[in-house]
Write a protein that holds these residues in place. Structure first.
Motif, short mmCIF file in Angstrom:
data_model
loop_
_atom_site.label_atom_id
_atom_site.label_comp_id
_atom_site.label_asym_id
_atom_site.label_seq_id
_atom_site.Cartn_x
_atom_site.Cartn_y
_atom_site.Cartn_z
N PRO A 33 -33.02 -92.35 48.35
CA PRO A 33 -32.16 -93.34 49.02
C PRO A 33 -31.76 -92.91 50.43
O PRO A 33 -31.70 -91.71 50.73
N ASP A 34 -31.51 -93.89 51.27
CA ASP A 34 -31.04 -93.63 52.64
C ASP A 34 -29.57 -94.04 52.74
O ASP A 34 -29.21 -95.14 52.30
N PRO A 35 -28.72 -93.20 53.28
CA PRO A 35 -27.31 -93.55 53.40
C PRO A 35 -27.06 -94.59 54.48
O PRO A 35 -27.66 -94.54 55.56
N LYS A 36 -26.18 -95.56 54.18
CA LYS A 36 -25.75 -96.52 55.20
C LYS A 36 -24.70 -95.88 56.10
O LYS A 36 -24.33 -94.72 55.90
N ASP A 37 -24.22 -96.62 57.06
CA ASP A 37 -23.28 -96.05 58.04
C ASP A 37 -22.03 -95.46 57.39
O ASP A 37 -21.48 -94.47 57.87
N ASN A 38 -21.57 -96.10 56.30
CA ASN A 38 -20.33 -95.65 55.65
C ASN A 38 -20.59 -94.79 54.42
O ASN A 38 -19.70 -94.55 53.62
N GLU A 39 -21.82 -94.31 54.25
CA GLU A 39 -22.20 -93.59 53.04
C GLU A 39 -22.58 -92.14 53.32
O GLU A 39 -22.88 -91.76 54.45
N VAL A 40 -22.56 -91.37 52.23
CA VAL A 40 -23.02 -89.99 52.29
C VAL A 40 -24.20 -89.84 51.35
O VAL A 40 -24.30 -90.53 50.33
N LEU A 41 -25.12 -88.95 51.70
CA LEU A 41 -26.27 -88.63 50.85
C LEU A 41 -26.00 -87.29 50.19
O LEU A 41 -25.73 -86.30 50.87
N ILE A 42 -26.05 -87.26 48.86
CA ILE A 42 -25.75 -86.05 48.10
C ILE A 42 -26.98 -85.59 47.34
O ILE A 42 -27.62 -86.39 46.63
N ARG A 43 -27.31 -84.32 47.50
CA ARG A 43 -28.37 -83.70 46.70
C ARG A 43 -27.73 -83.24 45.39
O ARG A 43 -26.84 -82.39 45.39
N VAL A 44 -28.13 -83.85 44.29
CA VAL A 44 -27.53 -83.57 42.99
C VAL A 44 -28.20 -82.36 42.35
O VAL A 44 -29.43 -82.30 42.24
N TYR A 45 -27.38 -81.42 41.90
CA TYR A 45 -27.89 -80.23 41.21
C TYR A 45 -27.49 -80.19 39.74
O TYR A 45 -28.09 -79.46 38.95
N ALA A 46 -26.48 -80.95 39.37
CA ALA A 46 -26.06 -80.99 37.97
C ALA A 46 -25.43 -82.34 37.66
O ALA A 46 -24.80 -82.97 38.52
N SER A 47 -25.62 -82.77 36.43
CA SER A 47 -25.02 -84.01 35.94
C SER A 47 -24.67 -83.77 34.47
O SER A 47 -24.65 -82.64 34.00
N THR A 48 -24.36 -84.84 33.76
CA THR A 48 -24.13 -84.73 32.32
C THR A 48 -24.86 -85.87 31.62
O THR A 48 -25.24 -86.87 32.25
N VAL A 49 -25.07 -85.70 30.33
CA VAL A 49 -25.54 -86.79 29.47
C VAL A 49 -24.42 -87.02 28.48
O VAL A 49 -24.01 -86.13 27.74
N ASN A 50 -23.88 -88.24 28.49
CA ASN A 50 -22.67 -88.51 27.71
C ASN A 50 -22.75 -89.87 27.02
O ASN A 50 -23.74 -90.59 27.14
N ARG A 51 -21.69 -90.19 26.31
CA ARG A 51 -21.66 -91.44 25.55
C ARG A 51 -21.70 -92.66 26.46
O ARG A 51 -22.24 -93.72 26.09
N THR A 52 -21.15 -92.54 27.66
CA THR A 52 -21.21 -93.66 28.60
C THR A 52 -22.65 -93.95 28.98
O THR A 52 -23.11 -95.10 28.95
N ASP A 53 -23.39 -92.90 29.35
CA ASP A 53 -24.81 -93.08 29.69
C ASP A 53 -25.58 -93.64 28.50
O ASP A 53 -26.38 -94.57 28.66
N SER A 54 -25.34 -93.09 27.32
CA SER A 54 -26.05 -93.54 26.12
C SER A 54 -25.78 -95.00 25.82
O SER A 54 -26.70 -95.76 25.46
N GLY A 55 -24.53 -95.40 25.97
CA GLY A 55 -24.16 -96.78 25.68
C GLY A 55 -24.84 -97.78 26.59
O GLY A 55 -25.31 -98.84 26.14
N PHE A 56 -24.92 -97.46 27.87
CA PHE A 56 -25.55 -98.39 28.81
C PHE A 56 -27.07 -98.34 28.70
O PHE A 56 -27.74 -99.34 28.97
N ARG A 57 -27.63 -97.21 28.30
CA ARG A 57 -29.09 -97.12 28.11
C ARG A 57 -29.53 -97.92 26.91
O ARG A 57 -30.53 -98.62 26.93
N SER A 58 -28.79 -97.80 25.81
CA SER A 58 -29.19 -98.47 24.57
C SER A 58 -28.77 -99.94 24.53
O SER A 58 -29.42 -100.75 23.88
N ALA A 59 -27.65 -100.26 25.24
CA ALA A 59 -27.07 -101.61 25.18
C ALA A 59 -26.79 -102.00 23.73
O ALA A 59 -26.92 -103.17 23.34
#
Length: 330
Positions: A33-59
């Motif tokens: 992705p390219d950042p817009k004028d009001n945005e920042v670009l973040i290089r992600v090194y860690a995240s999580t896998v959680n119930r929120t992610d699972s719920g939206f993936r499975s619907a």
């Protein structure tokens, strides 16, 4: 900085183009992705896998599709939590600098399961507390923001007796610690093997649900927080005080918690509350402060790599995780 993109300018991400089980997710190369004028670009090194992610993936709950897309996912890269480093900023950005190490939460654009994300500078993220790694910072927000929202909705007061059912998940373990910050007397319910952990989180009383039923012990509570959806208003009603409140992180059998949250406030007495979770930049700053003061520390369970994300989802969906499952990105 190491160049983690492929020569054609793409990045690696876990992508799902349809709803379903963990196997619908695959690792692909997608445009950075390219950042817009009001945005920042973040290089992600860690995240999580959680119930929120699972719920939206499975619907699994069809209602989630009103946010994520009725027929197919609009946001194909999940991951609401992230920790990484600011790589670029738009020309209108004032408060964020290139090189800052940051963490936060984003359930509007998602993207934490990819190597890069863009955020508005006012979105809920802030700098990582001194001395924390990316893996330690990534799980600060998801469970804690649900817990914080419930606590605020309940308007808990210092000295109140509160019960947390399911005290070892991401929400429950955060809930116990946050409630102690607000000065309540916490009774926590968990499995035998987790009793020492829950005691270490600060719970005043720990009940092993394999040995005792909290609802039959005769103790009264101003609030019952069910962080795993395994109890019910009907079951806990006898131990709620006259104006006691019941909260659940799940919809309940036949969506009963939603209906009860609409009906019980219409009469006097005990009530069900089902607040819609929100998170702000101020909330993330507050959680950061608690981490720095050593009043809150996310509980860590397992670590998976991005390539192992299907396995991570499978584990999360066993319902047996303790605290947080961390995802590392190459």
């Amino acid at each position: 900085m190491k160049n983690d993109m492929s020569p054609n300018g793409n990045m690696k991400a876990a992508v799902h183009t349809r709803y379903g089980p963990p196997e619908v997710v695959s690792i692909r190369e997608v445009p950075k992705p390219d950042p817009k004028d009001n945005e920042v670009l973040i290089r992600v090194y860690a995240s999580t896998v959680n119930r929120t992610d699972s719920g939206f993936r499975s619907a699994e709950y069809f209602v989630s599709r009103f946010w994520s897309g009725l027929l197919r996912p609009k946001r194909q890269i999940l991951g609401c939590e992230f920790a990484g480093q600011v790589e670029a900023v738009g020309k209108a950005v004032k408060a964020v600098k290139v090189g800052e190490k940051v963490f936060g939460f984003n359930d509007k654009k998602w993207g934490g399961h990819g190597q890069y994300i863009t955020l508005d500078e006012n979105d809920p993220f802030t700098t990582i507390p001194e001395g924390l790694t990316y893996e330690e910072a990534a799980p600060i927000t998801e469970g804690a923001h649900y817990a914080l929202g419930h606590i605020r909705a309940a308007k808990v007061k210092s000295g109140q007796a509160v019960l947390v059912y399911g005290a070892t998940g991401a929400i429950g373990s955060a809930m116990v610690q946050l409630l102690k910050h607000f000065g309540t007397h916490v009774t926590a319910v968990c499995h035998t093997r987790h009793v020492p952990l829950v005691k270490s989180l600060g719970a005043d009383v720990v009940i092993d649900y394999t040995q005792q039923d909290y609802a039959r012990l005769g103790h009264m509570y101003s609030v019952v927080f069910d962080t795993v959806g395994k109890t019910s208003f009907g079951h806990c009603k006898p131990v709620l005080t006259e104006k006691g409140l019941y909260f659940s992180s799940e919809l309940g059998k036949n969506w009963e918690n939603v209906y009860l949250a609409l009906l019980t406030p219409l009469r006097k007495g005990k009530k069900v509350m089902f607040p819609i979770p929100t998170i702000s930049k101020a909330d993330v700053e507050f959680l950061k402060e608690l981490v720095e003061r050593k009043e809150f520390k996310p509980v860590f369970d397992r670590r998976y790599t991005l390539e192992q994300i299907v396995e991570a989802y499978r584990y999360v969906e066993t319902g047996q995780k303790t605290g947080n499952v961390v995802l590392t990105l190459p």
